[in-house]
Design a protein around this motif. Structure first.
Motif, mmCIF file in Angstrom:
data_model
loop_
_atom_site.group_PDB
_atom_site.id
_atom_site.type_symbol
_atom_site.label_atom_id
_atom_site.label_comp_id
_atom_site.label_asym_id
_atom_site.label_seq_id
_atom_site.Cartn_x
_atom_site.Cartn_y
_atom_site.Cartn_z
ATOM 1 N N ALA A 1 0.859 -1.188 0.000
ATOM 2 C CA ALA A 1 0.000 0.000 0.000
ATOM 3 C C ALA A 1 0.894 1.237 0.000
ATOM 4 O O ALA A 1 1.903 1.284 0.709
ATOM 5 N N THR A 2 0.529 2.263 -0.782
ATOM 6 C CA THR A 2 1.457 3.363 -1.034
ATOM 7 C C THR A 2 0.961 4.758 -0.670
ATOM 8 O O THR A 2 1.666 5.741 -0.918
ATOM 9 N N ALA A 3 -0.226 4.876 -0.097
ATOM 10 C CA ALA A 3 -0.764 6.223 0.158
ATOM 11 C C ALA A 3 0.174 7.061 1.017
ATOM 12 O O ALA A 3 0.226 8.285 0.872
ATOM 13 N N GLY A 4 0.939 6.424 1.901
ATOM 14 C CA GLY A 4 1.845 7.159 2.774
ATOM 15 C C GLY A 4 3.237 7.351 2.216
ATOM 16 O O GLY A 4 4.088 7.961 2.887
ATOM 17 N N TRP A 5 3.491 6.882 1.009
ATOM 18 C CA TRP A 5 4.816 7.064 0.408
ATOM 19 C C TRP A 5 5.032 8.537 0.063
ATOM 20 O O TRP A 5 4.094 9.277 -0.237
ATOM 21 N N ASN A 6 6.279 8.937 0.073
ATOM 22 C CA ASN A 6 6.636 10.332 -0.198
ATOM 23 C C ASN A 6 6.888 10.517 -1.695
ATOM 24 O O ASN A 6 7.825 9.934 -2.242
ATOM 25 N N PRO A 7 6.085 11.340 -2.378
ATOM 26 C CA PRO A 7 6.260 11.520 -3.820
ATOM 27 C C PRO A 7 7.254 12.616 -4.195
ATOM 28 O O PRO A 7 7.315 13.031 -5.359
ATOM 29 N N SER A 8 8.034 13.088 -3.228
ATOM 30 C CA SER A 8 8.974 14.185 -3.517
ATOM 31 C C SER A 8 9.969 13.795 -4.602
ATOM 32 O O SER A 8 10.526 14.665 -5.275
ATOM 33 N N TRP A 9 10.194 12.514 -4.774
ATOM 34 C CA TRP A 9 11.118 12.075 -5.823
ATOM 35 C C TRP A 9 10.565 12.379 -7.212
ATOM 36 O O TRP A 9 11.289 12.367 -8.203
ATOM 37 N N GLY A 10 9.267 12.650 -7.301
ATOM 38 C CA GLY A 10 8.671 13.025 -8.580
ATOM 39 C C GLY A 10 8.629 14.521 -8.787
ATOM 40 O O GLY A 10 8.661 15.006 -9.907
ATOM 41 N N TRP A 11 8.483 15.286 -7.731
ATOM 42 C CA TRP A 11 8.432 16.744 -7.708
ATOM 43 C C TRP A 11 7.802 17.317 -8.976
ATOM 44 O O TRP A 11 6.656 17.036 -9.281
ATOM 45 N N ALA A 12 8.523 18.133 -9.725
ATOM 46 C CA ALA A 12 7.970 18.840 -10.886
ATOM 47 C C ALA A 12 7.582 17.901 -12.019
ATOM 48 O O ALA A 12 6.897 18.308 -12.966
ATOM 49 N N ALA A 13 8.005 16.652 -11.934
ATOM 50 C CA ALA A 13 7.693 15.684 -12.986
ATOM 51 C C ALA A 13 6.519 14.787 -12.638
ATOM 52 O O ALA A 13 5.945 14.170 -13.532
ATOM 53 N N GLY A 14 6.130 14.709 -11.334
ATOM 54 C CA GLY A 14 5.068 13.763 -11.054
ATOM 55 C C GLY A 14 4.482 13.693 -9.665
ATOM 56 O O GLY A 14 3.902 12.681 -9.311
ATOM 57 N N ALA A 15 4.593 14.723 -8.842
ATOM 58 C CA ALA A 15 4.149 14.598 -7.447
ATOM 59 C C ALA A 15 2.754 15.139 -7.154
ATOM 60 O O ALA A 15 2.284 15.047 -6.027
ATOM 61 N N MET A 16 2.054 15.683 -8.139
ATOM 62 C CA MET A 16 0.818 16.394 -7.833
ATOM 63 C C MET A 16 -0.367 15.475 -7.507
ATOM 64 O O MET A 16 -0.363 14.282 -7.801
ATOM 65 N N ILE A 17 -1.372 16.082 -6.870
ATOM 66 C CA ILE A 17 -2.596 15.426 -6.422
ATOM 67 C C ILE A 17 -3.774 16.193 -7.006
ATOM 68 O O ILE A 17 -3.733 17.419 -7.109
ATOM 69 N N SER A 18 -4.842 15.470 -7.377
ATOM 70 C CA SER A 18 -6.024 16.158 -7.902
ATOM 71 C C SER A 18 -7.261 15.286 -7.704
ATOM 72 O O SER A 18 -7.197 14.223 -7.082
ATOM 73 N N THR A 19 -8.370 15.740 -8.255
ATOM 74 C CA THR A 19 -9.647 15.043 -8.183
ATOM 75 C C THR A 19 -10.283 14.976 -9.565
ATOM 76 O O THR A 19 -9.865 15.682 -10.502
ATOM 77 N N LEU A 20 -11.311 14.155 -9.682
ATOM 78 C CA LEU A 20 -12.006 14.027 -10.961
ATOM 79 C C LEU A 20 -12.539 15.367 -11.445
ATOM 80 O O LEU A 20 -12.346 15.739 -12.608
ATOM 81 N N ASP A 21 -13.215 16.119 -10.595
ATOM 82 C CA ASP A 21 -13.796 17.390 -11.021
ATOM 83 C C ASP A 21 -12.725 18.371 -11.488
ATOM 84 O O ASP A 21 -12.905 19.063 -12.498
ATOM 85 N N ASP A 22 -11.630 18.446 -10.749
ATOM 86 C CA ASP A 22 -10.576 19.378 -11.151
ATOM 87 C C ASP A 22 -9.941 18.963 -12.471
ATOM 88 O O ASP A 22 -9.614 19.819 -13.318
ATOM 89 N N LEU A 23 -9.749 17.679 -12.678
ATOM 90 C CA LEU A 23 -9.150 17.235 -13.941
ATOM 91 C C LEU A 23 -10.126 17.398 -15.103
ATOM 92 O O LEU A 23 -9.709 17.605 -16.248
ATOM 93 N N HIS A 24 -11.425 17.340 -14.827
ATOM 94 C CA HIS A 24 -12.425 17.680 -15.838
ATOM 95 C C HIS A 24 -12.213 19.129 -16.294
ATOM 96 O O HIS A 24 -12.326 19.449 -17.484
ATOM 97 N N THR A 25 -11.906 19.995 -15.355
ATOM 98 C CA THR A 25 -11.600 21.394 -15.695
ATOM 99 C C THR A 25 -10.297 21.490 -16.467
ATOM 100 O O THR A 25 -10.173 22.251 -17.441
ATOM 101 N N TRP A 26 -9.305 20.717 -16.041
ATOM 102 C CA TRP A 26 -7.960 20.846 -16.617
ATOM 103 C C TRP A 26 -7.877 20.342 -18.052
ATOM 104 O O TRP A 26 -7.116 20.878 -18.861
ATOM 105 N N ALA A 27 -8.643 19.321 -18.397
ATOM 106 C CA ALA A 27 -8.534 18.740 -19.734
ATOM 107 C C ALA A 27 -8.677 19.793 -20.839
ATOM 108 O O ALA A 27 -7.775 19.951 -21.674
ATOM 109 N N PRO A 28 -9.770 20.570 -20.893
ATOM 110 C CA PRO A 28 -9.867 21.597 -21.937
ATOM 111 C C PRO A 28 -8.966 22.794 -21.672
ATOM 112 O O PRO A 28 -8.532 23.461 -22.623
#
Length: 413
Positions: free
Chosen positions: A275-302
């Motif tokens: 299980a990985t929810a508690g893993w630290n994503p800092s190793w991804g930083w500007a390339a892959g550390a972000m968090i979002s939700t379905l509604d926000d990504l619906h906004t982001w797509a267009p």
């Protein structure tokens, strides 16, 4: 998407392209605003029918069946899918569980790690600074960051377009060992670059496409230096807030808002699922550390595909958005990659993958259709990423002339 340990951080064009990191892509403007993007992934004219089918009850039932079939075949614990076409209805469904331990159901409102979709936000920040005259796409990275191999030749444009020739740090054996031995440890951007820079450059700048998370770490440092802000603060103030995306963030350390799904991966020191929810994503930083939700990504797509915020104001200038969406071909047929964004058979956006989570956020300009897929595993099925399996199965139904497909390269580990 990336190859080998890249599984650790798959990005957008996984596999054949080169390498990748976190699983990693994403109101509306007319199709004419997307000339460069549409060219790379044009569909086969031999497939009859409309670009997108209306989301009728019958189509929804087909989608339910297809999504649940992929879940069963690929052993995916939980998935959320959203499809929206103006005037033709919408489809929003969650299936399975968010946490296998307590059986909590998957739900559309959960926070999810989005991996390499982060790249679309970092490159957006860069393009805004270019528009302000604080950086130039054809500036050498050595002007902003010291110690970069070929730093006097590699341009910011080549970094954003994955054509720098720099080694992908997440493919380094020592990095993989350090991360999997202590997944909660923090990494600094400089530590990540050190893993990359101990390897020779792979080819002269601009010679070919090779997906590398190293490129985005460098661009994140450029954004910080030229804006005078932490990357997360800049993105929040200049991208997320104007877009109304209140549930998207670049976290500090392992911070993960609730409610969120538990993630599951086999990218571990012993190869067992964890299980990985508690893993630290800092190793991804500007390339892959972000968090979002379905509604926000619906906004982001267009928003990312058109360069316009939902209120119609410009996020990225027309000239720079046009450059962003020039998507030269990659080794994957029907797929092109521009400046931190791809075009796969006409779908514009990005995917993301890091241990325990995968995502896909794409936009079809002809019909202004948005598709978002979020799931809580990154474990491959028959050498394919589950996000691609969902993307293919869904688009075969809703957009048979534009079937999303990103064949993954077999992982080396």
């Amino acid at each position: 998407m990336p190859p080998s340990s890249e599984r650790l951080y798959r990005g957008a064009m996984v596999a054949v392209l080169a390498g990748t990191l976190c699983a990693p892509l994403t109101a509306a403007a007319p199709p004419a605003a997307l000339p460069g993007a549409v060219a790379a992934g044009s569909p086969s004219p031999s497939v009859p029918g409309p670009d997108v089918r209306p989301l009728s009850p019958a189509v929804a039932r087909q989608l339910d069946t297809a999504v649940q079939r992929v879940m069963h075949e690929a052993h995916v614990p939980g998935v959320t899918v959203g499809i929206w076409t103006p005037g033709q209805g919408s489809y929003v469904r969650s299936f399975g569980v968010a946490d296998k331990a307590d059986g909590r159901p998957m739900a559309p409102d959960l926070f999810m790690r989005i991996g390499s979709e982060t790249k679309t936000f970092t490159v957006t920040a860069l393009l805004q600074l270019v528009a302000q005259g604080k950086a130039g796409l054809d500036d050498p990275i050595g002007r902003y960051v010291e110690g970069v191999p070929n730093g006097d030749e590699i341009t910011l444009r080549q970094l954003a377009g994955m054509r720098s020739g720099l080694f992908n740090y997440s493919d380094d054996d020592a990095f993989f060992k350090a991360l999997t031995s202590d997944p909660r440890r923090p990494f600094t951007p400089r530590e990540l670059l050190d893993y990359a820079f101990k390897h020779p450059v792979q080819f002269p700048p601009g010679e070919r496409f090779s997906y590398s998370n190293t490129n985005l770490i460098l661009l994140g440092l450029v954004v910080e230096k030229q804006s005078g802000q932490h990357l997360g603060d800049y993105i929040e103030q200049h991208v997320l807030d104007p877009a109304g995306m209140k549930d998207t963030l670049l976290p500090q350390g392992s911070a993960f808002p609730v409610p969120h799904a538990q993630g599951y991966t086999d990218q571990t020191a012993d190869g067992k699922t964890a299980a990985t929810a508690g893993w630290n994503p800092s190793w991804g930083w500007a390339a892959g550390a972000m968090i979002s939700t379905l509604d926000d990504l619906h906004t982001w797509a267009p928003t990312v595909a058109t360069g316009r915020f939902p209120d119609g104001s410009r996020m990225v200038s027309p000239a720079l958005q046009k450059e962003r969406l020039i998507t030269p071909a990659t080794p994957i047929p029907g797929a092109g990659y521009g400046l931190g964004i791809f075009d796969v058979q006409g779908w514009i956006g990005h995917n993301g993958s890091l241990p325990g989570y995968e995502s896909l956020t794409i936009y079809l300009p002809e019909t202004k259709t948005s598709l978002v897929v979020l799931l809580n595993t990154d474990i491959d099925h028959d050498r394919e990423e589950p996000s691609t399996l969902f993307g293919r199965a869904i688009t075969q139904i809703v957009s048979p002339r534009h079937v999303f497909d990103l064949p993954a390269q077999p992982a080396a580990r």
